[in-house]
Design an enzyme around this catalytic site. Sequence first.
Site: not given
Ligand code: CMP
Length: 137
Positions: A9, A49, A57, A85, A91, A102, A112, A115, A126
């Site tokens: 990211k 997304y 969010f 993962r 996350t 992370r 974070n 992804h 994807e």
């Molecule tokens: P990612 O794995 O890219 O998938 C969706 C993204 O939304 C996640 O990582 C986070 O960076 C972002 N995000 C922000 N707030 C939340 C939340 N409360 N729960 C999950 N993802 C979140």
Amino acid sequence: MQQTLSIIKPDAVKKGVVGKIIDRFESNGLRIAATKKLWLSKCEASKFYAVHKDRPFFNDLVEFMTSGPVVVMVLEGENAVVKNRELMGATDPKQAEKGTIRADFADSIDANAIHGSDSIENANIEIAFFFSKREIL
Ligand code: CMP
């Protein structure tokens, strides 16, 4: 052999830790089968997304993912989806296990660092979002 999609990211690209993150993959049996650096448009990020479009969010997520270039990759290896993962960690970096990507490189749940696809089915969707068949080697 399984394939999964990874996105480094904008926060991690800005920090200059792309090489360190790729090393985590290659040192743990995940091969880079395809890669490109790109700057997502709002339209592309919203589409990618879309599954989160009703979450509170969502707007911040799209804003963040379009704040700078990203590096997208197809990772290939045994159990690539799960292995990726595990290497990424939770996350929310505050919850991420020590030694995960992370925990080591991310600042917040929004910024974070990375992804990764959450299932084989989503990995296929994807990967096809970013790469044509002939770009995956
Ligand atoms: P990612 O794995 O890219 O998938 C969706 C993204 O939304 C996640 O990582 C986070 O960076 C972002 N995000 C922000 N707030 C939340 C939340 N409360 N729960 C999950 N993802 C979140």
